[in-house]
Scaffold this motif. Structure first.
Motif, mmCIF file in Angstrom:
data_model
loop_
_atom_site.group_PDB
_atom_site.id
_atom_site.type_symbol
_atom_site.label_atom_id
_atom_site.label_comp_id
_atom_site.label_asym_id
_atom_site.label_seq_id
_atom_site.Cartn_x
_atom_site.Cartn_y
_atom_site.Cartn_z
ATOM 1 N N GLN A 88 0.839 -1.209 0.000
ATOM 2 C CA GLN A 88 0.000 0.000 0.000
ATOM 3 C C GLN A 88 0.868 1.250 0.000
ATOM 4 N N TYR A 89 0.463 2.198 -0.788
ATOM 5 C CA TYR A 89 1.095 3.521 -0.747
ATOM 6 C C TYR A 89 0.024 4.497 -0.299
ATOM 7 N N GLY A 90 0.142 4.996 0.898
ATOM 8 C CA GLY A 90 -0.925 5.845 1.405
ATOM 9 C C GLY A 90 -2.191 5.024 1.421
ATOM 10 N N HIS B 241 -3.895 0.728 -2.939
ATOM 11 C CA HIS B 241 -3.459 -0.664 -2.931
ATOM 12 C C HIS B 241 -2.711 -0.944 -4.223
ATOM 13 N N ALA B 242 -1.401 -0.853 -4.186
ATOM 14 C CA ALA B 242 -0.615 -1.151 -5.382
ATOM 15 C C ALA B 242 -0.669 -2.647 -5.661
ATOM 16 N N LEU B 243 -0.645 -3.460 -4.597
ATOM 17 C CA LEU B 243 -0.808 -4.904 -4.736
ATOM 18 C C LEU B 243 -1.762 -5.382 -3.645
ATOM 19 N N GLY C 191 -0.571 -6.429 -17.909
ATOM 20 C CA GLY C 191 -1.655 -5.647 -17.330
ATOM 21 C C GLY C 191 -1.493 -4.187 -17.678
ATOM 22 N N PRO C 192 -2.580 -3.419 -17.522
ATOM 23 C CA PRO C 192 -2.534 -2.005 -17.903
ATOM 24 C C PRO C 192 -1.649 -1.171 -16.975
ATOM 25 N N ASN C 193 -1.462 0.083 -17.332
ATOM 26 C CA ASN C 193 -0.663 0.997 -16.516
ATOM 27 C C ASN C 193 -1.221 1.076 -15.105
ATOM 28 N N GLY C 194 -0.310 1.041 -14.158
ATOM 29 C CA GLY C 194 -0.731 1.166 -12.763
ATOM 30 C C GLY C 194 -1.291 -0.100 -12.169
ATOM 31 N N ALA C 195 -1.211 -1.234 -12.889
ATOM 32 C CA ALA C 195 -1.777 -2.497 -12.401
ATOM 33 C C ALA C 195 -1.000 -3.060 -11.227
ATOM 34 N N GLY C 196 0.282 -2.694 -11.129
ATOM 35 C CA GLY C 196 1.098 -3.188 -10.018
ATOM 36 C C GLY C 196 2.235 -4.101 -10.453
ATOM 37 N N LYS C 197 2.508 -4.117 -11.753
ATOM 38 C CA LYS C 197 3.540 -5.013 -12.285
ATOM 39 C C LYS C 197 4.929 -4.675 -11.728
ATOM 40 N N SER C 198 5.285 -3.407 -11.827
ATOM 41 C CA SER C 198 6.601 -3.001 -11.316
ATOM 42 C C SER C 198 6.701 -3.233 -9.822
ATOM 43 N N THR C 199 5.581 -3.032 -9.135
ATOM 44 C CA THR C 199 5.593 -3.193 -7.679
ATOM 45 C C THR C 199 5.936 -4.627 -7.288
ATOM 46 N N ILE C 200 5.509 -5.598 -8.097
ATOM 47 C CA ILE C 200 5.865 -6.994 -7.815
ATOM 48 C C ILE C 200 7.381 -7.156 -7.820
ATOM 49 N N PRO D 196 15.509 -2.513 -13.925
ATOM 50 C CA PRO D 196 14.280 -1.759 -13.675
ATOM 51 C C PRO D 196 13.741 -1.035 -14.896
ATOM 52 N N GLN D 197 12.504 -0.611 -14.753
ATOM 53 C CA GLN D 197 11.813 0.123 -15.815
ATOM 54 C C GLN D 197 12.575 1.416 -16.141
ATOM 55 N N GLY D 198 12.625 1.737 -17.433
ATOM 56 C CA GLY D 198 13.227 3.010 -17.847
ATOM 57 C C GLY D 198 14.734 2.938 -18.024
ATOM 58 N N ASP E 28 11.894 -5.246 -16.305
ATOM 59 C CA ASP E 28 10.703 -4.400 -16.292
ATOM 60 C C ASP E 28 10.604 -3.586 -17.578
ATOM 61 N N GLU E 29 9.677 -3.952 -18.424
ATOM 62 C CA GLU E 29 9.410 -3.291 -19.706
ATOM 63 C C GLU E 29 10.660 -2.984 -20.525
ATOM 64 N N PRO E 30 11.363 -4.035 -20.928
ATOM 65 C CA PRO E 30 12.587 -3.809 -21.703
ATOM 66 C C PRO E 30 12.349 -3.170 -23.069
ATOM 67 N N GLU F 275 5.839 -6.695 -19.448
ATOM 68 C CA GLU F 275 5.891 -6.217 -20.823
ATOM 69 C C GLU F 275 4.518 -5.832 -21.342
ATOM 70 N N HIS F 276 4.503 -4.742 -22.099
ATOM 71 C CA HIS F 276 3.268 -4.304 -22.740
ATOM 72 C C HIS F 276 3.138 -4.892 -24.135
ATOM 73 N N ASN F 277 4.313 -5.197 -24.680
ATOM 74 C CA ASN F 277 4.359 -5.665 -26.052
ATOM 75 C C ASN F 277 4.056 -7.164 -26.087
HETATM 76 N N1 ATP Z 1 6.445 5.061 -4.682
HETATM 77 C C1 ATP Z 1 5.114 5.119 -4.838
HETATM 78 N N2 ATP Z 1 4.363 5.975 -4.128
HETATM 79 C C2 ATP Z 1 3.023 6.014 -4.264
HETATM 80 N N3 ATP Z 1 2.338 5.274 -5.118
HETATM 81 C C3 ATP Z 1 3.012 4.395 -5.881
HETATM 82 C C4 ATP Z 1 4.436 4.280 -5.784
HETATM 83 N N4 ATP Z 1 4.846 3.331 -6.665
HETATM 84 C C5 ATP Z 1 3.723 2.888 -7.271
HETATM 85 N N5 ATP Z 1 2.627 3.511 -6.812
HETATM 86 C C6 ATP Z 1 1.247 3.254 -7.230
HETATM 87 O O1 ATP Z 1 1.038 1.861 -7.184
HETATM 88 C C7 ATP Z 1 0.278 1.422 -8.314
HETATM 89 C C8 ATP Z 1 1.028 0.361 -9.077
HETATM 90 O O2 ATP Z 1 2.194 0.939 -9.673
HETATM 91 P P1 ATP Z 1 3.198 0.118 -10.591
HETATM 92 O O3 ATP Z 1 4.325 0.999 -10.899
HETATM 93 O O4 ATP Z 1 3.498 -1.183 -9.969
HETATM 94 O O5 ATP Z 1 2.324 -0.121 -11.896
HETATM 95 P P2 ATP Z 1 2.744 -0.810 -13.255
HETATM 96 O O6 ATP Z 1 1.810 -1.935 -13.472
HETATM 97 O O7 ATP Z 1 4.171 -1.112 -13.276
HETATM 98 O O8 ATP Z 1 2.400 0.337 -14.294
HETATM 99 P P3 ATP Z 1 3.191 0.822 -15.628
HETATM 100 O O9 ATP Z 1 2.757 -0.076 -16.711
HETATM 101 O O10 ATP Z 1 2.670 2.201 -15.827
HETATM 102 O O11 ATP Z 1 4.639 0.779 -15.334
HETATM 103 C C9 ATP Z 1 -0.034 2.673 -9.110
HETATM 104 O O12 ATP Z 1 -1.308 3.110 -8.754
HETATM 105 C C10 ATP Z 1 1.016 3.660 -8.660
HETATM 106 O O13 ATP Z 1 0.516 4.969 -8.763
#
Ligand code: ATP
Ligand code: MG
Lengths: 242, 288
Positions: free
Chosen positions: A17-19, A22-24, A41-50, A88-90, A165-167, A198-200
């Motif tokens: 959780q961020y604030g 629920h990221a995951l 999954g779409p943007n913000g789904a939580g992939k990077s967070t895993i 990592p991503q980017g 992460d999204e190569p 990956e999005h692709n």
């Molecule tokens: N450091 C952080 N502080 C607050 N919220 C965060 C933080 N990192 C991620 N989030 C939130 O957690 C959720 C999941 O983010 P995450 O980066 O895992 O998504 P993603 O699936 O990788 O998206 P993308 O395809 O855009 O990279 C999003 O709603 C994001 O805004």
């Protein structure tokens, strides 16, 4: 598939959780030896967070990370010692360091100078484009070259597991193809298990054995790669018609 | 007698003092991206340690200097370990770090004044005349020669260390991307701690040298910090090489600026230079 193999890496019931966000939300994923697993999954789904959770870079609210079926508390700078590399991503190469220095620092844990040199050469052999740019400041490389360098840097530890992460992000189609060719090669030749975000989807299916589909912090589907595509779940998730 | 050689000598001496502050400030700034105000008071800590161990306890000068440098480094390390690092871990804002650093500066400066009084002190016994050298028509004292040598050695040493050693490369990686450095296995907190030690020790050395050259007082750190920071920004914030170039430029501009006007204008000239750079070349001479 692969149920007889030992589970290398697992997340069990992980919530982040961020604030209030629920990221995951109680997510469980696993990676077997030699396997390539896709996270979609779409943007913000939580992939990077895993991936960040595996490295202790995302605060675990609940759940555990397991390495060889044993729980461990990930400390960011120590996870790499298990043989887990994270790209990592980017891209995020060290732009103020040369190509060679990036690789050198990628092998930061290798104490033996000779071994370090050997690894650099073997990684450079995999990426001839980098070999030519050995002394170049990596900030001046093209996007594709930087992505290759980021992957190459991860390979310096000769990882058992590679987290990508999204190569393909921001790369031209031709370059994406090259990157995925390398990824397939790494899995095949080095037996490296790979967890890849990956999005692709097209490129992804050429390398992934299994995949998870995430939406709003939850896993909504999990299956062999081909089955996921034929099921139509991806279209539904990406168009928000779940 | 021509005054130009003497002004050049004075410029180089001032530039060398600023160099020591600017490069060490930039070393810490590079790794932490935080504006470490406490850096200034490290000069006074080093100088007063030498005053205590050398002059009051009667240890030999070199031993006292060594102790002074180590104490400054140690206090820098402790500040990071117990104030800045916890703040970083809590993801505190830059402003919070700045205020914490200002607070630590004030407290340390006050402690020095409480222990040693606010009076001017000298590090040497009596008013013994220092040995002087004449170089191309400019007079320069023994201490001032040491200041110039120290600036050269520290700058060259840091540049070599960052460029060529394994640890130096790790420092550059941390400066470049802290999170990725961790991912790769670098204990970034440990690296930053060591950087605080090295940077603070250099600032301590600067304070000691200034003390031997002129005199010491608890507030000596403020002016040195301001000049060092101006040099760091003018040269290129975060860059060792830039810090040294900026410091030298500042030394020359200040000293040549007061040829025809009162020397009280020095600080105004320094700030003028800063403002010109902030407007026309905000990323400094080396463009960081
Ligand atoms: N450091 C952080 N502080 C607050 N919220 C965060 C933080 N990192 C991620 N989030 C939130 O957690 C959720 C999941 O983010 P995450 O980066 O895992 O998504 P993603 O699936 O990788 O998206 P993308 O395809 O855009 O990279 C999003 O709603 C994001 O805004
Ligand atoms: Mg992401």
């Amino acid at each position: 598939m692969n149920t007889d193999k030992e589970k290398l890496l697992q997340l069990k019931g992980v919530s982040v959780q961020y604030g209030g966000v629920h990221a995951l939300d109680t997510v469980s994923v696993s990676l077997d030896e030699g396997e390539v697993v896709a996270l979609m999954g779409p943007n913000g789904a939580g992939k990077s967070t895993i991936l960040k959770a595996i490295f202790g870079l995302a605060p675990l609210h609940t759940g555990r990370v397991l390495w060889y079926e044993r729980p461990f508390t990930p400390v960011p700078h120590e996870v790499v010692r298990n043989g887990i590399a994270f790209v990592p991503q980017g891209r995020r190469v060290f732009t103020t360091l040369s190509v060679e220095e990036n690789l050198e620092i990628g092998g930061y844990g290798i104490r033996d100078e000779k071994e370090l040199k050997k690894r650099i050469e073997s990684v450079m052999d995999m990426f001839p484009a980098l070999k030519q740019k050995r002394k170049t400041l990596s900030g001046t490389l093209s996007g594709g070259q930087q992505q290759m360098l980021a992957i190459a840097r991860g390979l310096m530890i000769d990882p058992k597991v590679l987290l990508l992460d999204e190569p393909s992000l921001g790369l031209a189609p031709k370059v994406v193809k090259e990157v995925f060719k390398k990824i397939a090669e790494i899995n095949k030749n080095r037996k490296t298990a790979i967890m890849i975000v990956e999005h692709n989807i097209q490129s992804l299916l050429s390398v992934a054995h299994r995949g998870y589909v995430l939406d709003k912090g939850r896993i909504v589907a999990e299956d062999e790669a081909e089955k996921l595509t034929s099921s139509g779940i991806l279209e539904r998730v990406f168009t928000g018609r779940l | 007698m021509d005054i130009i050689p003497q002004i050049i000598a004075n410029s180089i001496i001032a530039g060398s003092v600023y160099t020591l502050i600017a490069v060490s400030f930039n070393l810490i700034y590079g790794a932490t991206k935080f504006f470490n105000i406490t850096h200034g008071v490290m000069t006074a800590i080093g100088a007063y340690a030498v005053f205590f161990f050398g002059k009051q306890m009667g240890l030999s000068v070199w031993v006292a200097v060594l102790i002074g440098v180590l104490i400054a480094g140690m206090i820098g390390w402790l500040l990071d370990r117990f104030i800045y690092r916890p703040l970083r871990e809590k993801k505190a804002s830059q402003l919070a770090l700045l205020v914490a650093s200002l607070g630590a500066f004030t407290v340390l400066q006050a402690l020095i004044a409480i222990i040693f009084t606010s009076r001017f002190q000298t590090l040497t016994h009596g008013v013994g005349v220092q040995k002087t050298f004449e170089i191309a028509g400019g007079i320069i004292t023994q201490t001032q020669v040491l200041i110039v040598i120290a600036a050269l050695v520290v700058t060259a040493g840091l540049m070599f260390f960052l460029k060529c050693t394994r640890f130096g490369k790790a420092v550059r990686a941390v400066s470049d991307d802290n999170e990725v450095s961790k991912i790769i296995g670098i204990n970034t907190d440990r690296i930053i701690g060591i950087i605080f030690f090295i940077g603070s020790a250099i600032a301590g050395l600067a304070g000691i040298l200034v003390g031997f050259d002129t005199a010491i007082e608890p507030t000596m750190g403020l002016v040195l910090l301001l000049k060092g920071v101006i040099a760091a920004i003018v040269g290129g914030i975060g860059s060792i090489y830039g810090g040294a170039i900026g410091a030298l430029l500042l030394g020359f501009v200040e000293n040549f600026g007061i040829i025809k006007i009162a020397s009280e204008w020095k600080d105004a000239i320094a700030f003028g230079l800063l403002i010109l750079f902030l407007i026309f070349r905000p990323r400094g001479i080396v463009r960081t």
